[in-house]
Design a protein around this motif. Structure first.
Motif, PDB file in Angstrom:
ATOM      1  N   ASN B 284       6.712   3.722 -10.234  1.00 21.27           N
ATOM      2  CA  ASN B 284       5.593   3.808  -9.282  1.00 21.27           C
ATOM      3  C   ASN B 284       6.008   3.264  -7.928  1.00 21.27           C
ATOM      4  OD1 ASN B 284       3.124   4.017  -8.076  1.00 21.27           O
ATOM      5  ND2 ASN B 284       2.128   2.412  -9.293  1.00 21.27           N
ATOM      6  N   PRO B 285       6.846   4.027  -7.198  1.00 24.53           N
ATOM      7  CA  PRO B 285       7.424   3.464  -5.969  1.00 24.53           C
ATOM      8  C   PRO B 285       6.460   3.379  -4.781  1.00 24.53           C
ATOM      9  CG  PRO B 285       8.446   5.579  -6.561  1.00 24.53           C
ATOM     10  CD  PRO B 285       7.292   5.391  -7.483  1.00 24.53           C
ATOM     11  N   THR B 286       5.306   3.974  -4.868  1.00 21.26           N
ATOM     12  CA  THR B 286       4.401   3.951  -3.714  1.00 21.26           C
ATOM     13  C   THR B 286       3.877   2.534  -3.471  1.00 21.26           C
ATOM     14  OG1 THR B 286       3.507   5.806  -4.947  1.00 21.26           O
ATOM     15  CG2 THR B 286       2.649   5.455  -2.707  1.00 21.26           C
ATOM     16  N   PRO B 287       4.055   2.008  -2.240  1.00 25.34           N
ATOM     17  CA  PRO B 287       3.533   0.664  -1.992  1.00 25.34           C
ATOM     18  C   PRO B 287       2.007   0.630  -2.071  1.00 25.34           C
ATOM     19  CG  PRO B 287       4.872   1.459  -0.155  1.00 25.34           C
ATOM     20  CD  PRO B 287       4.652   2.610  -1.068  1.00 25.34           C
ATOM     21  N   GLN B 288       1.500  -0.491  -2.473  1.00 28.56           N
ATOM     22  CA  GLN B 288       0.056  -0.665  -2.581  1.00 28.56           C
ATOM     23  C   GLN B 288      -0.568  -0.786  -1.192  1.00 28.56           C
ATOM     24  OE1 GLN B 288      -1.588  -2.095  -5.908  1.00 28.56           O
ATOM     25  NE2 GLN B 288       0.029  -0.773  -6.685  1.00 28.56           N
ATOM     26  N   VAL B 289      -1.821  -0.396  -1.123  1.00 28.76           N
ATOM     27  CA  VAL B 289      -2.544  -0.566   0.135  1.00 28.76           C
ATOM     28  C   VAL B 289      -2.884  -2.037   0.287  1.00 28.76           C
ATOM     29  CG1 VAL B 289      -4.566   0.156   1.468  1.00 28.76           C
ATOM     30  CG2 VAL B 289      -3.535   1.706  -0.230  1.00 28.76           C
ATOM     31  N   LYS B 290      -2.671  -2.550   1.497  1.00 23.61           N
ATOM     32  CA  LYS B 290      -2.973  -3.973   1.720  1.00 23.61           C
ATOM     33  C   LYS B 290      -4.465  -4.225   1.660  1.00 23.61           C
ATOM     34  CE  LYS B 290       0.809  -6.034   4.236  1.00 23.61           C
ATOM     35  NZ  LYS B 290       1.263  -6.633   5.504  1.00 23.61           N
ATOM     36  N   LYS B 291      -4.801  -5.368   1.087  1.00 28.92           N
ATOM     37  CA  LYS B 291      -6.205  -5.732   0.943  1.00 28.92           C
ATOM     38  C   LYS B 291      -6.767  -6.178   2.295  1.00 28.92           C
ATOM     39  CE  LYS B 291      -6.497  -9.035  -1.646  1.00 28.92           C
ATOM     40  NZ  LYS B 291      -6.404 -10.091  -2.581  1.00 28.92           N
TER      41      LYS B 291
END
Lengths: 333, 665
Positions: B284-291
């Motif tokens: 799952n290489p997609t970076p997470q959206v910042k909170k």
């Protein structure tokens, strides 16, 4: 003058006398050279001749009688002055003296301080549900903060409260703010029974909910408390802390009374020692209870810990062993 | 967590001593349990709050220290993973059964591994931080764990049969751990498996079969994120707490996965292999959206009781790596992935408070005019003070007792699931066992007379917990120069009960026969107030007790219910009472209470009856006793004369005679 009345009056007065001085006054009054009897004797001359001998006889007998009474009274007074010798260094007949437990004494002292600040005393159950003890306090199952409080569970699924904080929820469910409450009671954690741990301990919980409560109110209140309990000159400070049900959270420290801030083994060489945990009530808790427009602060302290610091006790087990040699040392109640 | 000063200094320029650093850490809420000074370093034992897993690493701590002292980090770890599409890639597949359990998994295959000893800088730091060194592979993963905070695991590639599967364990599935322990798993546990079975308990501990061996030449390096609650439950159930599970259950930083992998590969390249990775799989290489967290300067100031300028707040956020995004004048704060604890504006306010220092927040107290709630009053303390005034000392016991006590009362006990002491497995249903325990302790300490009381709750299944007052007395009334000693007896405990009732201003009570099996049936009575029985007292029937212990126990609720609030004055007679003593011989087992009632009933005047003497001796007659009672006659308006009471006395005597009493002259 009626001689009989004269005699009766004199007798009553002699009877009432309590000191030598008083007795002398009475003697002078009745028998002195200017006394009443002298007057009586002088007045005999005014009587008809045939009554004089009889009156004189009566007057003289009264005189003798009174002299006798005064002499007797003198002896009685004299006797009262000297008592049989007694060894007054013998101990007194002392009634038994009981004592209140130091946790009661200190708990009352703490409660009274907060009562003076407008807090009300409330109570809550020692057997709690997981909901009130943890979940309602922002500590759902699997929350790592549960590790800090090893819990005694009952076979029926309930638990022994690990803190007095569930009282916060129970009170707010029934009473709407603004309010200031304090609650004290037994709490339980699965700890070893050693000089610094006990499966039972006493916690005092405070809660103040109102509009516009700030960290300044929290620190101000707790600083006042520390001064009341440890003395006006006690140095206190606040450090950041963590509790799931407060945000921001803090710990209150006071200058270590054992080394006076120099640093020793008790305070881990820090010079300061923790006395309680506190913080602003987590907004999600108030929101769930329907009080979004309010905020507040809460604090909790272990009475044993405060007592150990205040009375210089080095073993928490002493509180639960009830040895009279220990209990008798706490008489300030 | 243990961490050493020199390692931190590699990351941030600390210009002060270890003790000064410890003080600064304390003021950030990072509790320093201990500072251990060595010849060339210092080691800190830290107590990290459970909501701050980001501080469980050298990097994380350095970030915090740097922000506090206003410096930048000296060191960077910004290695990236090699190209994923190599031609000579080694074969490996990774199958994730549930993305919820394992949202991301990076597996890197490395060959040409030579297992051996670690370089000195690695083993030295591991030792200082309290981690055992094993070999250059495992040591590197632990080194990276300490420095980045991210747990990694290395498998022996050739021990894996087929690909890697991340799945729930089957019920009763067995794994032998790296430590050689056999663990039975369940569907609640997440495992790393191959096509033969589990090869690791995910996030907790590797399996023995797939571990690094001396002859290992190819490894699979795992860098993953597992669902925190799963790891926590497994770790607790299997009683396996490891450096890895400790971090995973507190939530690892999901963005750290590739960095930690790449850094490990880099370090392995220095110490264990000359080749780089031969295959890298990232599920799952997609970076997470910042909170984003809403924030208001005004609210923050209100909450802190301060008046901070915007710039001051912004500076703190900047130091912490929080970005500010302003739309329509209401700022939103973008929180880095490692700060999972920041969720609402109050969390941000705490950060401001922490960094300006709590001691820079003003102190304020306001009094209130509100009416107190006063749900509970202070009557309990009143009872305690009464008992203490009667010569008893207050005890407080741990309310765990042996189950047989509950049987005596036929109460259904409240049982502990995890008792502290296996024999004391129920919650007390009575205060007496605890008090008896305290009595015995005191007797063993050589006390002559033990008088204790306790106020506390008792517990019965299906009933509300109830506040009780219990008391015990045992031993001897002491010999004194003015009195003879004698053993404590029934009338001592009864006297305490009577005095307590008097002090509580409870007048309408009586004592009745008791069937309380806790006491010897010949030596117990119960208290009756207004038809209710608050409790009993008597000689405790316990063969195990060394001494005769007299006790009592009452429901506080009933005592307080009967308590008459406020004394009421009734005019006392101005005239002295007239006293008469009656002595008579009567059948030995006639209760005094009965005689008292007989006399009372026959009188027309106000009379106080007091027992002056009870005398039992052979010369009086077999099974007989002699009693002397004093009657005190009084009248509100006059001094009674002998004649006026003569009638009363005569009826009293007649009644007594008809009852078999013979008057003694």
């Amino acid at each position: 003058m009626n001689l009989n009345a004269f005699r009766e009056n004199a007798k009553i007065e002699i009877e009432k006398v309590k000191t030598d001085g008083e007795l002398e006054k009475v003697r002078v009054k009745y028998l002195g050279r200017k006394g009443n009897l002298t007057e009586v004797l002088h007045s005999i001359g005014d009587l008809p001749k045939e009554e004089r001998p009889e009156a004189g006889r009566i007057a003289n007998s009264i005189k003798r009688e009174l002299e006798e009474l005064i002499k007797e009274k003198k002896e009685i007074l004299e006797e009262k002055k000297t008592l049989l010798w007694k060894d007054l260094t013998l101990p007194g007949r002392k009634p038994f003296i009981g004592t209140l437990h130091p946790l009661t004494v200190l708990g009352e002292e703490v409660q009274d301080i907060f009562i003076r600040m407008g807090f009300s005393v409330v109570e809550g159950p020692e057997i709690e549900t997981d909901y009130y003890n943890f979940t309602a306090l922002n500590t759902p199952p699997d929350h790592p903060a549960r590790d800090l409080q090893d819990t005694f569970y009952l076979k029926d699924g309930r638990l022994l409260r690990t803190q007095t904080s569930p009282v916060q929820i129970r009170i707010l469910e029934k009473h709407s703010p603004p309010l200031r409450i304090i609650s004290s009671g037994k709490c339980y954690r699965m700890d070893t029974f050693d000089p610094s741990h006990s499966p039972t301990f006493t916690q005092i919980e405070g809660l103040w909910v109102d509009k516009n409560i700030s960290m300044a109110d929290l620190f101000g209140t707790l600083e006042l408390f520390a001064k009341e309990i440890f003395g006006e000159n006690i140095k206190t400070e606040f450090l950041p802390g963590y509790f799931p049900f407060t945000e921001p959270s803090c710990e209150q420290l006071i200058q270590c009374p054992f080394c006076l801030g120099e640093g020793c083994s008790v305070c881990k060489k820090k010079g300061m020692i923790e006395i309680l945990g506190a913080g602003l009530v987590h907004p999600s808790i108030l929101k769930k209870l329907g009080y979004s427009e309010f905020n507040g602060f809460a604090f909790g302290m272990g009475v044993e810990r405060i007592a150990m610091i205040k009375y210089n006790i080095d073993d928490i087990r002493l509180f639960y062993q009830n040895e009279l040699q220990f209990l008798r040392q706490f008489n300030e109640s | 967590m243990r961490v050493n000063y020199n390692w931190l200094s590699e990351w941030v320029d600390i210009k002060f001593s270890p003790y000064e650093l410890a003080d600064r850490l304390d003021h950030l809420g990072i509790e320093v349990e201990e500072v251990e000074i060595t010849s060339d370093d210092a080691i800190f034992e830290l107590n990290i709050m459970p909501n701050r897993p980001d501080l469980l690493s050298v990097w994380g701590l350095s970030r915090e220290i740097a922000a506090k002292i206003g410096r930048n980090l000296k060191k960077k770890i910004d290695y990236s993973l090699p190209d994923l599409n190599q031609k000579d890639a080694l074969n490996l597949t990774v199958t994730i059964e549930s993305e919820e359990d394992c949202p991301r998994y990076i597996a890197s295959v490395i060959d040409n591994i030579e297992v051996g000893l670690s370089p000195a800088f690695i083993s030295e730091r591991l030792t200082k931080c309290g981690i055992r060194t094993l070999n250059n592979i495992v040591d590197v993963t632990n080194y990276v764990l300490l420095e980045t905070g991210h747990p990694l695991h290395a498998f022996d590639y050739d021990s894996i049969s087929g690909g890697i599967i991340v799945r729930r364990a089957k019920n009763s599935e067995i794994i032998i751990t790296l430590e050689g322990e056999k663990k039975e798993l369940s569907n609640e546990d997440l495992v790393i498996a191959d096509n033969k079975g589990p090869i690791a308990i995910a996030g907790v501990m590797g399996g023995e079969s797939s571990g690094i061996k001396d002859k290992t030449t190819r490894i699979v390096l795992e860098s993953a994120f597992f669902k925190p609650s799963l790891i926590r439950r497994t770790s607790r159930r299997l009683k396996l707490s490891t450096e890895s599970s400790y971090r995973f259950e507190r939530t690892a930083d999901i963005e750290m996965l590739p960095t930690a992998s790449a850094y490990t590969l880099h370090l392995l390249g220095k110490s264990a292999t000359k080749r780089t990775a031969r295959k890298v799989i990232d599920t799952n290489p997609t970076p997470q959206v910042k909170k984003e967290v809403e924030f208001s300067y005004k609210n923050a100031n209100k909450m802190l009781g301060k008046n901070l300028k915007r710039e001051e707040v912004d500076r703190i956020f900047e130091k912490l790596g929080f970005e500010r995004r302003e739309t329509d004048g209401s700022p939103r704060i973008l929180v880095p992935s490692y700060r999972r604890d920041i969720k609402i504006e109050e969390d941000l306010t705490e950060e401001i408070g922490r960094f300006i220092g709590y001691n820079n927040i003003p102190r304020r107290f306001t009094y209130t005019n509100e009416k107190p709630i006063n749900l509970e009053n202070k009557d309990i303390i009143k009872i305690k003070k009464i008992m203490a005034s009667l010569g008893l000392s207050e005890a407080i016991n741990i309310p765990f007792i042996e189950p047989f006590w509950a049987e005596i009362h036929k109460d259904e006990p409240v049982e502990l699931k995890n008792p502290m002491w296996s024999d004391r497995s129920i919650l007390r249903n009575t205060l007496l066992p605890g008090l008896i325990r305290s009595v015995e302790r005191n007797l063993n300490k050589g006390e002559e007379l033990v008088q204790l009381f306790e106020v506390g709750r008792v517990f019965r299944q299906g009933k509300d917990e109830e506040e009780m007052l219990g008391a015990v007395i045992t031993g001897n009334m002491p010999v004194k120069w003015h009195q003879e000693g004698r053993p404590v007896d029934f009338y001592d405990i009864k006297g305490i009960v009577e005095a307590m009732l008097e002090k509580l201003n409870i007048k309408d009570y009586k004592f009745a026969e008791s069937e309380e099996s806790f006491y010897r049936k010949e030596r117990t009575q119960c208290l009756v107030i207004d038809g209710t029985v608050p409790g009993c007292f008597g000689l405790i029937a316990q063969d195990s007790c060394k001494a005769d212990i007299y006790g009592c126990e009452f429901k506080v609720k009933y005592l307080l219910g009967a308590l008459k609030r406020g004394s009421h004055f009734s005019r006392t007679s101005k005239f002295p009472p007239i006293k008469r003593d009656l002595s008579f011989i009567i059948e030995g087992k006639t209760p005094y209470e009965k005689i008292k009632n007989i006399i009372q009933e026959s009188l027309t005047h106000d009379v106080r009856i007091e027992l002056m003497d009870e005398y039992i001796a052979r010369r009086i007659g077999k099974d007989k006793k002699s009693l002397t009672v004093r009657l005190e006659f009084s009248h509100p308006e006059k001094t009674l004369t002998d004649n006026e009471i003569e009638g009363d006395i005569k009826t009293a005597i007649d009644k007594l005679k008809s009852f078999g009493a013979s008057l003694r002259e």
